[in-house]
Design an enzyme around this catalytic site. Structure first.
Site, PDB file in Angstrom:
ATOM      1  N   GLU A 198       0.813  -1.226   0.000  1.00 61.92           N
ATOM      2  CA  GLU A 198       0.000   0.000   0.000  1.00 61.92           C
ATOM      3  C   GLU A 198       0.843   1.270   0.000  1.00 61.92           C
ATOM      4  O   GLU A 198       0.411   2.315  -0.500  1.00 61.92           O
ATOM      5  CB  GLU A 198      -0.974   0.002   1.185  1.00 61.92           C
ATOM      6  N   MET A 257      24.411   8.574   2.292  1.00 58.08           N
ATOM      7  CA  MET A 257      24.190   9.856   2.951  1.00 58.08           C
ATOM      8  C   MET A 257      24.409   9.742   4.457  1.00 58.08           C
ATOM      9  O   MET A 257      24.982  10.641   5.079  1.00 58.08           O
ATOM     10  CB  MET A 257      22.772  10.364   2.663  1.00 58.08           C
ATOM     11  N   PHE A 283     -11.595  -7.552  13.845  1.00 57.64           N
ATOM     12  CA  PHE A 283     -10.552  -8.008  12.937  1.00 57.64           C
ATOM     13  C   PHE A 283     -10.216  -6.903  11.930  1.00 57.64           C
ATOM     14  O   PHE A 283     -11.093  -6.329  11.295  1.00 57.64           O
ATOM     15  CB  PHE A 283     -11.031  -9.263  12.183  1.00 57.64           C
ATOM     16  N   GLN A 284      -8.946  -6.597  11.803  1.00 62.13           N
ATOM     17  CA  GLN A 284      -8.432  -5.563  10.909  1.00 62.13           C
ATOM     18  C   GLN A 284      -9.035  -4.190  11.167  1.00 62.13           C
ATOM     19  O   GLN A 284      -9.233  -3.400  10.248  1.00 62.13           O
ATOM     20  CB  GLN A 284      -8.600  -5.983   9.439  1.00 62.13           C
ATOM     21  N   LYS A 340     -17.600  -0.785   6.076  1.00 61.11           N
ATOM     22  CA  LYS A 340     -18.068  -1.716   5.049  1.00 61.11           C
ATOM     23  C   LYS A 340     -19.588  -1.656   4.865  1.00 61.11           C
ATOM     24  O   LYS A 340     -20.087  -1.706   3.734  1.00 61.11           O
ATOM     25  CB  LYS A 340     -17.642  -3.138   5.412  1.00 61.11           C
TER      26      LYS A 340
HETATM   27  C1  LIG Z   1      12.397   5.302   5.140  1.00 59.17           C
HETATM   28  C2  LIG Z   1      13.685   5.923   5.510  1.00 59.17           C
HETATM   29  N1  LIG Z   1      14.496   5.328   6.427  1.00 59.17           N
HETATM   30  C3  LIG Z   1      15.683   5.900   6.748  1.00 59.17           C
HETATM   31  C4  LIG Z   1      16.087   7.070   6.183  1.00 59.17           C
HETATM   32  C5  LIG Z   1      17.410   7.703   6.570  1.00 59.17           C
HETATM   33  N2  LIG Z   1      18.311   7.771   5.405  1.00 59.17           N
HETATM   34  C6  LIG Z   1      18.453   8.879   4.659  1.00 59.17           C
HETATM   35  S1  LIG Z   1      19.477   8.670   3.357  1.00 59.17           S
HETATM   36  C7  LIG Z   1      19.787   7.078   3.786  1.00 59.17           C
HETATM   37  C8  LIG Z   1      20.722   6.230   2.971  1.00 59.17           C
HETATM   38  C9  LIG Z   1      20.169   5.930   1.644  1.00 59.17           C
HETATM   39  O1  LIG Z   1      20.994   4.971   1.028  1.00 59.17           O
HETATM   40  P1  LIG Z   1      20.949   4.729  -0.531  1.00 59.17           P
HETATM   41  O2  LIG Z   1      19.554   4.556  -0.973  1.00 59.17           O
HETATM   42  O3  LIG Z   1      21.889   3.640  -0.871  1.00 59.17           O
HETATM   43  O4  LIG Z   1      21.416   6.136  -1.107  1.00 59.17           O
HETATM   44  P2  LIG Z   1      22.873   6.819  -1.119  1.00 59.17           P
HETATM   45  O5  LIG Z   1      22.875   7.845  -0.022  1.00 59.17           O
HETATM   46  O6  LIG Z   1      23.897   5.746  -0.888  1.00 59.17           O
HETATM   47  O7  LIG Z   1      22.971   7.437  -2.456  1.00 59.17           O
HETATM   48  C10 LIG Z   1      19.088   6.742   4.941  1.00 59.17           C
HETATM   49  C11 LIG Z   1      19.171   5.435   5.611  1.00 59.17           C
HETATM   50  C12 LIG Z   1      15.197   7.655   5.256  1.00 59.17           C
HETATM   51  N3  LIG Z   1      15.466   8.827   4.665  1.00 59.17           N
HETATM   52  N4  LIG Z   1      14.031   7.065   4.920  1.00 59.17           N
END
Ligand SMILES: Cc1ncc(C[n+]2csc(CCOP(=O)(O)OP(=O)(O)O)c2C)c(N)n1
Ligand SMILES: [Mg+2]
Lengths: 584, 169
Positions: free
Chosen positions: A52, A482, A114-115, A164
């Site tokens: 979803e 990042m 439920f749900q 529902k």
């Molecule tokens: C759902 C979610 N969980 C955690 C984060 C924290 N976060 C921001 S950037 C990142 C790393 C992303 O890694 P990748 O997709 O490999 O991108 P890169 O920075 O290596 O280009 C994380 C864990 C986030 N932004 N969103």
């Protein structure tokens, strides 16, 4: 003329009358009547996602690339809770969205049936508005009202929770559209005296700057037109937030590139030194301002925003103008022309001379080598090879997202879909599906990281089922790049949990879904791989193995000021204040 | 900027969940609620009034008002603390138990504060007191050494002085 209809039919009738032909969703017990009604009609195309969350991001991509309302249908309980991330994402990025959630029958509400989940309670703080429709008599009105609220003013997600039994119940359907609300009344036109004051400031400015944001995109293509015209008239330079890219063309001579934490040197320096700032549809987010007490200290600030609560929330401004960007800019243009303001304006040449010196720093420059693909180089090549096509870009979240914003050039609005406010990893792939549904013949590319893509990768099956030929372009640095960068900068190079030892073989994974999988690691072969990706008539995943430790620069560390940005890769030597470390 | 107390009068559509929306906004954005009263004011138009006492500097109060107005079922928000043209009252039921000299003293103070005795037993009283918040607080404090059992306060009801309605149409 009123006709008798079940609640489920009323829902589909309203969708039709609102011009909706696309629905992203996932079925379940509490929405069976609606799915049954969908089966028996042919004006609405339903796209079955695989989770979803994917439905909500697909609706966001659809909405942001068309300006229309994105529509989602999910079941009660887990179906609805899975949709929360996308609802919160749409709220922070002001995306018009309708989310219809099934609910247990009214006699069961409140019994831990439920749900059952209290979705109205759960989404109260992450939606623009929400409804629990307990009576079928209210359903038509609520549905139309929801569209009005989602799409007008500052757009946002509206959740409609439908038990529902209400879906089964019968009532008259009148087909009357609703375009007003008793208490909700967005302000469209800016106050004339505020507009006049703004014009006076701009025409006397020696160092003006436009700071534009997602509000320009939300206001529609005409708002971007008006922005371009007003920029030409005033001659002032333009920078934009991540969300506003494309409103002013990247090829325009007044363009300073994106501003903020990973923005360009020229944009941030010009923001710091300007004497009049014209903020158009942006909201002084912390990624933009850096340290607040030292933000753009020498200027008068004009702020155009449709949401009164955005004004003076973070930064105190001198001339607030509440109104729709298109309407306000159109009025400003009229007044500017009527006063012949261009003639009496001071010369902006000295200002552009300063700007050109900052531009000469070439702050997006990076190290290019022959043996490894620099991530920035991959984006640059992707841009060069796709720029002449009808291209839309989505992204995941991380370094790759910022590099995409820096190195992919947007000349039009609605071409760039990214999760700015919430920063949701997993956004890009489903968003690309939504964009592709809206633009079947366009080239739609999700610029991804190997981390993010694993959050919603199951949607590749959706791409296959509906023949949506999206392209997934992974900058694979084998790191949560990042976060790794922040650990290098702020946490003594202690790389806690930012390296995953088991990354799937993306090429095999793509094949498992029935998509084409490609891999490239040699810079010399990059162009051919991109061309192969473009030539394939179907979904493609490209695993681009890039330099693993590249940092995303320039960067304004948290708690620092615009003119203290880091330009070169000397992150390890940077001192960040303790207060700065506490910021996100 | 200095923190001040503000009394906000909020006119809302009396629909399900509207109070939760307003209160949720205060907690989600970290604003204080010092007093809260809610009641339907007009059944025909289906409207309720929420009176909130909050505190903050001018910037925060402005932001609070704008955030509240943004909620869909909110008609209007009026800051009754702007100017001094408002009347604010609170009611409390104060239960005091005691015998002998303490009982006499409690009755004497109740009289001085114009509190009514709404229930009396041989060893206890319930007083009803109405007035400004500080007066109510003072009365309750005075009852402490005299055998205060508990006090139930209504929170503040407020309106503006003069002939005008707080929420002009
Ligand atoms: C759902 C979610 N969980 C955690 C984060 C924290 N976060 C921001 S950037 C990142 C790393 C992303 O890694 P990748 O997709 O490999 O991108 P890169 O920075 O290596 O280009 C994380 C864990 C986030 N932004 N969103
Ligand atoms: Mg990565």
């Amino acid at each position: 003329m009123a006709i008798k209809a079940t609640g489920a039919e009323i829902i589909l009738n309203v969708l039709k009358d609102q011009g909706v032909d696309t629905l992203f969703g996932y079925p379940g017990g509490a929405v069976l009547p609606i799915y049954d009604a969908i089966y028996q009609q042919n004006h609405i195309n339903h796209y079955l996602v695989r989770h979803e969350q994917g439905a909500t991001h697909a609706a966001e991509g659809y909405a942001r690339s068309t300006g229309k309302v994105g529509c989602v249908l999910v079941t009660s309980g887990p179906g609805a809770t899975n949709a929360i991330t996308g609802i919160a994402d749409a709220l922070l990025d002001s995306i018009p969205m309708i989310v219809i959630t099934g609910q247990v029958g009214t006699p069961l509400i409140g019994t831990d049936a439920f749900q059952e989940a209290d979705i109205v309670g759960i989404t109260r703080s992450c939606s623009k508005h929400n409804y629990l429709v307990r009576n079928v008599e209210d359903l038509e009105r609520v549905m139309h009202e929801a569209f009005y609220i989602a799409s007008s003013g500052r757009p946002g997600p509206v959740v409609i929770d439908v038990p529902k039994d209400v879906q089964f119940a019968e009532y008259e359907y009148t087909g009357e559209l609703v375009n007003e609300h008793k208490t909700y009344k967005p302000i469209i036109d800016g106050a004339p005296d505020a507009i006049a004051e703004a014009i006076k400031l701009i025409k006397n400015a020696k160092k003006p700057i436009f700071y534009t944001g997602g509000g320009v995109i939300n206001s529609g293509p005409e708002a971007s037109e008006a922005l371009r015209e007003f920029v030409e008239l005033t001659g002032a330079p333009v920078t934009s937030t991540l969300m506003g890219l494309g409103a002013y063309p990247a090829s325009g001579d007044k363009w300073l590139n994106m501003l903020g934490m990973h923005g360009s040197y020229e944009a941030n320096m010009a923001m710091h030194d300007c004497d009049v700032m014209i903020c158009v549809g942006a909201r002084f987010d912390d990624r933009i301002t850096g340290r607040i007490d030292a933000f753009a200290p020498h200027c008068k600030k004009i702020h155009i925003d449709i949401d009164p609560s955005s004004i003076n929330k973070i930064i105190q401004v001198d001339v607030p103008i509440v109104g729709d960007v298109k309407s306000v800019l159109t009025d400003m243009i009229k007044l500017w022309k009527a006063g012949n303001c261009s003639k009496t304006q001071p010369s902006l040449k000295p200002w552009f001379k300063e700007i050109d010196a900052w531009r000469a720093r070439n702050s997006f420059a990076y190290n290019k080598t022959d043996d490894v693909i620099a991530p920035q180089y991959a984006i640059e090549r992707l841009y060069e090879l796709t720029k002449d096509q009808d291209t839309y870009i989505t992204t995941e979240v991380g370094q790759h997202q910022m590099w995409a914003a820096q190195h992919y050039k947007f000349d039009e609005p609605n071409r760039w879909m990214t999760s700015g406010g919430l920063g949701t990893m997993g956004y890009g792939l489903p968003a690309a599906l939504g964009v592709q549904v809206a633009h079947p013949d366009a080239l739609v590319i999700d610029i991804a990281g190997e981390g993010s893509i694993q959050m919603c990768m199951q949607e590749m099956a959706t791409a296959m089922q509906f023949g949506l030929p999206i392209k997934i372009f992974i900058l694979n640095n084998e790191r949560l790049g990042m976060v790794r960068q922040w650990q290098q900068l702020l946490h003594g190079e202690r790389y806690s949990a930012t390296y995953s030892e088991s990354i799937p073989d993306f090429v095999i994974m793509a094949q498992a879904f029935g998509c084409l999988g490609l891999r490239v690691s040699d810079p010399a072969k990059l162009d051919d791989t991109i061309k192969e990706m473009m030539a394939y008539n179907g979904p493609v995943l490209v695993d681009v193995e890039v330099e693993k430790h590249a940092n995303c620069l320039p960067m304004i560390p948290s708690g620092a000021v615009h003119n203290e940005m880091i330009l070169e890769d000397v992150l390890a030597d940077v001192e960040v204040s303790d207060a700065g470390k506490r910021l996100v | 900027m200095q923190d001040n107390q503000h009394t906000l009068s909020i006119l809302v559509d009396n629909e399900a969940g509207v109070l939760a929306r307003v209160i949720g906004l205060f907690s989600a954005r970290g604003y204080n609620i010092e007093s809260l009263t809610v009641s339907e004011i007009d059944q025909a138009t289906n409207m309720s009034r929420i009176t909130v006492v909050t505190s903050g500097n001018e910037k925060i109060i402005t932001q609070i008002k704008q955030q509240i107005v943004r909620l869909v079922p909110v008609h209007s928000v009026v800051d009754l603390s702007l100017g001094e043209a408002s009347v604010e009252r609170e009611m409390a039921l104060v239960k005091v138990a005691g015998v002998g000299q303490k009982r006499v003293e409690a009755l004497r103070l109740a009289d001085a504060f114009r509190a009514h005795t709404v229930d009396a037993a041989v060893d206890s009283f319930i007083f009803e007191i109405t007035g400004r918040t500080d007066k109510v607080t003072q009365f309750i404090n005075l009852m402490k050494p005299l055998g205060l059992v508990e006090a139930s306060r209504t929170g503040i009801a407020a309106t503006s002085r003069g002939a005008e309605a707080v929420h002009a149409e």
